[in-house]
Design a protein around this motif. Structure first.
Motif, PDB file in Angstrom:
ATOM      1  N   ALA A   1       0.839  -1.199   0.000  1.00 35.59           N
ATOM      2  CA  ALA A   1       0.000   0.000   0.000  1.00 35.59           C
ATOM      3  C   ALA A   1       0.872   1.246   0.000  1.00 35.59           C
ATOM      4  O   ALA A   1       1.797   1.370   0.810  1.00 35.59           O
ATOM      5  N   GLY A   2       0.614   2.155  -0.931  1.00 36.39           N
ATOM      6  CA  GLY A   2       1.367   3.397  -1.010  1.00 36.39           C
ATOM      7  C   GLY A   2       2.684   3.314  -1.749  1.00 36.39           C
ATOM      8  O   GLY A   2       3.336   4.343  -1.958  1.00 36.39           O
ATOM      9  N   ALA A   3       3.108   2.111  -2.134  1.00 32.33           N
ATOM     10  CA  ALA A   3       4.385   1.966  -2.847  1.00 32.33           C
ATOM     11  C   ALA A   3       4.359   2.749  -4.152  1.00 32.33           C
ATOM     12  O   ALA A   3       3.375   2.719  -4.888  1.00 32.33           O
ATOM     13  N   ALA A   4       5.436   3.462  -4.439  1.00 34.52           N
ATOM     14  CA  ALA A   4       5.511   4.276  -5.653  1.00 34.52           C
ATOM     15  C   ALA A   4       6.957   4.374  -6.105  1.00 34.52           C
ATOM     16  O   ALA A   4       7.892   4.208  -5.310  1.00 34.52           O
ATOM     17  N   TRP A   5       7.147   4.643  -7.392  1.00 30.71           N
ATOM     18  CA  TRP A   5       8.476   4.845  -7.953  1.00 30.71           C
ATOM     19  C   TRP A   5       8.842   6.329  -7.908  1.00 30.71           C
ATOM     20  O   TRP A   5       8.003   7.183  -8.213  1.00 30.71           O
ATOM     21  N   LYS A   6      10.081   6.628  -7.528  1.00 25.23           N
ATOM     22  CA  LYS A   6      10.536   8.018  -7.565  1.00 25.23           C
ATOM     23  C   LYS A   6      10.712   8.475  -9.003  1.00 25.23           C
ATOM     24  O   LYS A   6      10.354   9.597  -9.363  1.00 25.23           O
ATOM     25  N   GLN A   7      11.276   7.585  -9.837  1.00 20.79           N
ATOM     26  CA  GLN A   7      11.447   7.922 -11.250  1.00 20.79           C
ATOM     27  C   GLN A   7      10.244   7.382 -12.018  1.00 20.79           C
ATOM     28  O   GLN A   7      10.047   6.175 -12.118  1.00 20.79           O
ATOM     29  N   ARG A   8       9.438   8.261 -12.522  1.00 18.96           N
ATOM     30  CA  ARG A   8       8.181   7.881 -13.147  1.00 18.96           C
ATOM     31  C   ARG A   8       8.348   7.661 -14.641  1.00 18.96           C
ATOM     32  O   ARG A   8       9.201   8.267 -15.268  1.00 18.96           O
ATOM     33  N   GLU A   9       7.507   6.786 -15.175  1.00 19.61           N
ATOM     34  CA  GLU A   9       7.526   6.504 -16.609  1.00 19.61           C
ATOM     35  C   GLU A   9       6.241   6.994 -17.256  1.00 19.61           C
ATOM     36  O   GLU A   9       5.169   6.956 -16.652  1.00 19.61           O
ATOM     37  N   ALA A  10       6.351   7.441 -18.491  1.00 25.66           N
ATOM     38  CA  ALA A  10       5.171   7.883 -19.233  1.00 25.66           C
ATOM     39  C   ALA A  10       4.409   6.682 -19.757  1.00 25.66           C
ATOM     40  O   ALA A  10       4.973   5.622 -20.016  1.00 25.66           O
ATOM     41  N   ASP A  11       3.102   6.838 -19.872  1.00 31.17           N
ATOM     42  CA  ASP A  11       2.267   5.803 -20.466  1.00 31.17           C
ATOM     43  C   ASP A  11       0.993   6.459 -20.981  1.00 31.17           C
ATOM     44  O   ASP A  11       0.483   7.415 -20.371  1.00 31.17           O
ATOM     45  N   ALA A  12       0.467   5.933 -22.072  1.00 31.66           N
ATOM     46  CA  ALA A  12      -0.723   6.515 -22.690  1.00 31.66           C
ATOM     47  C   ALA A  12      -1.909   6.550 -21.737  1.00 31.66           C
ATOM     48  O   ALA A  12      -2.759   7.448 -21.819  1.00 31.66           O
ATOM     49  N   VAL A  13      -1.974   5.601 -20.806  1.00 35.45           N
ATOM     50  CA  VAL A  13      -3.123   5.564 -19.907  1.00 35.45           C
ATOM     51  C   VAL A  13      -3.183   6.811 -19.023  1.00 35.45           C
ATOM     52  O   VAL A  13      -4.262   7.246 -18.616  1.00 35.45           O
ATOM     53  N   LEU A  14      -2.023   7.406 -18.751  1.00 33.32           N
ATOM     54  CA  LEU A  14      -1.992   8.605 -17.915  1.00 33.32           C
ATOM     55  C   LEU A  14      -2.429   9.855 -18.666  1.00 33.32           C
ATOM     56  O   LEU A  14      -2.662  10.904 -18.040  1.00 33.32           O
ATOM     57  N   GLU A  15      -2.561   9.744 -19.972  1.00 36.81           N
ATOM     58  CA  GLU A  15      -3.003  10.879 -20.795  1.00 36.81           C
ATOM     59  C   GLU A  15      -4.502  10.843 -21.067  1.00 36.81           C
ATOM     60  O   GLU A  15      -5.023  11.711 -21.783  1.00 36.81           O
ATOM     61  N   ARG A  16      -5.194   9.900 -20.510  1.00 33.08           N
ATOM     62  CA  ARG A  16      -6.612   9.712 -20.818  1.00 33.08           C
ATOM     63  C   ARG A  16      -7.459  10.908 -20.361  1.00 33.08           C
ATOM     64  O   ARG A  16      -7.224  11.510 -19.305  1.00 33.08           O
ATOM     65  N   ASN A  17      -8.493  11.223 -21.144  1.00 37.14           N
ATOM     66  CA  ASN A  17      -9.377  12.347 -20.842  1.00 37.14           C
ATOM     67  C   ASN A  17     -10.123  12.171 -19.526  1.00 37.14           C
ATOM     68  O   ASN A  17     -10.509  13.162 -18.888  1.00 37.14           O
ATOM     69  N   GLU A  18     -10.355  10.920 -19.122  1.00 42.37           N
ATOM     70  CA  GLU A  18     -11.118  10.689 -17.887  1.00 42.37           C
ATOM     71  C   GLU A  18     -10.478  11.364 -16.679  1.00 42.37           C
ATOM     72  O   GLU A  18     -11.181  11.781 -15.752  1.00 42.37           O
ATOM     73  N   PHE A  19      -9.153  11.493 -16.688  1.00 38.99           N
ATOM     74  CA  PHE A  19      -8.483  12.147 -15.567  1.00 38.99           C
ATOM     75  C   PHE A  19      -8.845  13.633 -15.470  1.00 38.99           C
ATOM     76  O   PHE A  19      -8.702  14.234 -14.398  1.00 38.99           O
ATOM     77  N   ARG A  20      -9.285  14.210 -16.556  1.00 37.61           N
ATOM     78  CA  ARG A  20      -9.696  15.619 -16.543  1.00 37.61           C
ATOM     79  C   ARG A  20     -11.201  15.776 -16.444  1.00 37.61           C
ATOM     80  O   ARG A  20     -11.693  16.765 -15.895  1.00 37.61           O
ATOM     81  N   GLU A  21     -11.951  14.801 -16.966  1.00 36.69           N
ATOM     82  CA  GLU A  21     -13.401  14.969 -17.106  1.00 36.69           C
ATOM     83  C   GLU A  21     -14.213  14.415 -15.938  1.00 36.69           C
ATOM     84  O   GLU A  21     -15.355  14.835 -15.737  1.00 36.69           O
ATOM     85  N   ILE A  22     -13.676  13.472 -15.178  1.00 38.16           N
ATOM     86  CA  ILE A  22     -14.425  12.863 -14.080  1.00 38.16           C
ATOM     87  C   ILE A  22     -13.901  13.405 -12.759  1.00 38.16           C
ATOM     88  O   ILE A  22     -12.717  13.242 -12.440  1.00 38.16           O
TER      89      ILE A  22
END
Length: 470
Positions: free
Chosen positions: A182-203
């Protein structure tokens, strides 16, 4: 013999609302039914909860019934008097609580059909291993808290004996390129198309989750989530990947949509309970109408969480395969906490699989065993009575608490050594003995799937114990 004792937690677990009625029920049982077993007393209280009016005149149980009727919410949606059709596979080793939960689900007004898989055990809303087809309605707790929890198997071109000769390299790769908990995360982040999805802005509920999702991309959950190197044995000569039958190095992972999915599940479960008030025993089965904004919003958020879970697996596999200098030969993957639009009974229905593998005709999937038992590469047979579903694993036969009390560290170490398995992380709650016999589970679903291959874990990476996220 000690006197019968029930507590508020037990009563709440069967649907009793928090409040005075719990104290009244405990007092009535202790005074008048002390000779009952806990199971019999619980069953009696469930009967009163299901139909308090029928017990209003009862000399003993009338006090409970009266309090239930006073507290009854006029908005409550009544369940069907009779359930819709459902099928139970492997009923001999499914706990009664899971069967009762399915029986509640198939009495929902929106229910069309249901099924229970042989790995089933009790959960919230639908039992783990439960399948429910609903008419134009989606049930957040029918999908589960870990939306899009899934399996992913990659078969690679490394020699099988490298698991022994390069054991330390495989281990280092797992330790370096995976993160768990729980809460585990990477310090160095990678790009991915899923993070560009409109739902992150619209919902609205997703707008504040993009940063969390970005950091946790390519990480795994706690509990029963894992990443494993092992041996895949392809038994089917006529397979979808044109691979010769034989043994191959493979990478298998199990995880879901991390904090993103948990937040989505929590938000829309609360909303569903506000909009769809159900009797106590079915309160976790509240649904959202897909013709309304709330239902459409959850559907979009659920699908985003499922795609995010898939992206997490793909990134984990990409890193580990590259670390070992391997080439991908074949991949099999599937969700097992999700809802799909499918045609059953001649119409489009919403099929919820909460801990169940899609098993339509010819559909490939992965059913894992335990860290010392084989998993199975399966091909669905399209069985209609299971709503084209199969189990999602072996299923627990011990709760986490019971497993930690019953299994010692020495016992776990011995069974791992006996099976040639290296464990990194993990806890006693995930010991192989906590799970049902995968071979019995597979035998109970022969009409649901055919086996195309097996996977034997050899190096297993998990979180360091703690509650599961699925």
């Amino acid at each position: 013999m000690s006197a019968l004792k029930l507590d508020g937690k037990t009563l709440r677990s069967i649907g009793y609302p928090q409040g005075l009625v719990i104290r009244i029920a405990i007092e009535v049982i202790e005074e008048h039914y002390a000779g009952y077993t806990a199971a019999a007393a619980t069953a009696l209280l469930q009967q009163v909860l299901a139909d308090p009016e029928a017990y209003a005149a009862d000399e003993k149980l009338g006090k409970i019934a009266a309090e239930l009727m006073i507290k009854e919410d006029p908005r409550i949606v009544a369940l069907r008097a009779e359930p819709v059709e459902y099928e139970v596979f492997g009923s001999d080793f499914i706990d009664p609580g899971a069967i009762r939960q399915l029986q509640n689900a198939v009495r929902l007004p929106v229910a069309v059909a249901g099924a229970l898989m042989p790995d089933a055990h009790q959960g919230y809303g639908l039992p783990i291993g439960g399948v429910l087809a609903a008419d134009n309605a989606v049930i957040p707790y029918g999908v589960g808290v870990d939306i899009g929890c899934r399996m992913c198997l990659s078969i690679v071109d490394l020699p099988v004996d490298s698991l022994t000769s390069q054991h330390d390299q495989y281990r280092r790769a797992l330790e370096k390129h995976t993160k768990f908990g729980a809460g585990a995360a990477w310090k160095q982040r990678e790009a991915d198309a899923v993070l560009e999805r409109n739902e992150f802005r619209e919902i609205p509920v997703l707008r504040n989750l993009l940063d969390k999702a970005s950091g946790q991309l390519g990480t795994s959950g706690s509990g029963n989530h894992f990443v494993e190197w092992g041996i895949a044995a392809i038994s089917d000569a006529d397979n979808e990947w044109q691979l010769p039958p034989g043994n191959y190095i493979a990478l298998l992972s199990h995880s879901g949509s991390r904090g993103l999915g948990a937040q989505v599940a929590g938000h829309y479960t609360r909303l569903a309970k506000e909009l769809c008030v159900l009797p106590g025993e079915a309160q976790h089965l509240a649904w959202l109408d897909l013709d309304k904004e709330e239902g459409q919003e959850y559907w979009l958020a659920m699908n985003l969480a499922g795609d995010y879970a898939s992206a997490c697996h793909h990134l984990i596999h990409k890193r580990l395969i590259a670390a070992m200098g391997a080439t991908l030969l074949a991949r099999v993957e599937n969700h097992h906490n999700f809802a799909w639009k499918e045609i059953h009974h001649g119409k489009e229905l919403i099929v919820h699989r909460k801990g169940a593998t899609p098993a339509g005709k010819g559909v490939l999937g992965i059913i894992p065993g335990s860290m010392t038992a084989p998993g199975f590469i399966v091909r669905g047979k399209g069985e209609t009575t299971s709503l084209q579903s199969a189990s999602h694993g072996a299923g627990r036969q011990m709760s986490r608490t019971k497993a930690m009390a019953a299994i010692s560290g020495e016992e776990l170490s011995k069974v791992l050594a006996d099976n040639g398995v290296t464990l990194i992380g993990g806890g006693l709650d995930e010991a192989p003995g906590a799970y049902k016999n995968i071979h019995e589970v597979m035998a109970a679903q022969q009409q649901l799937v055919e086996v195309a291959g097996q996977f034997w874990p050899k190096l297993v990476r998990m979180a360091d114990g703690g509650p599961a996220e699925d």
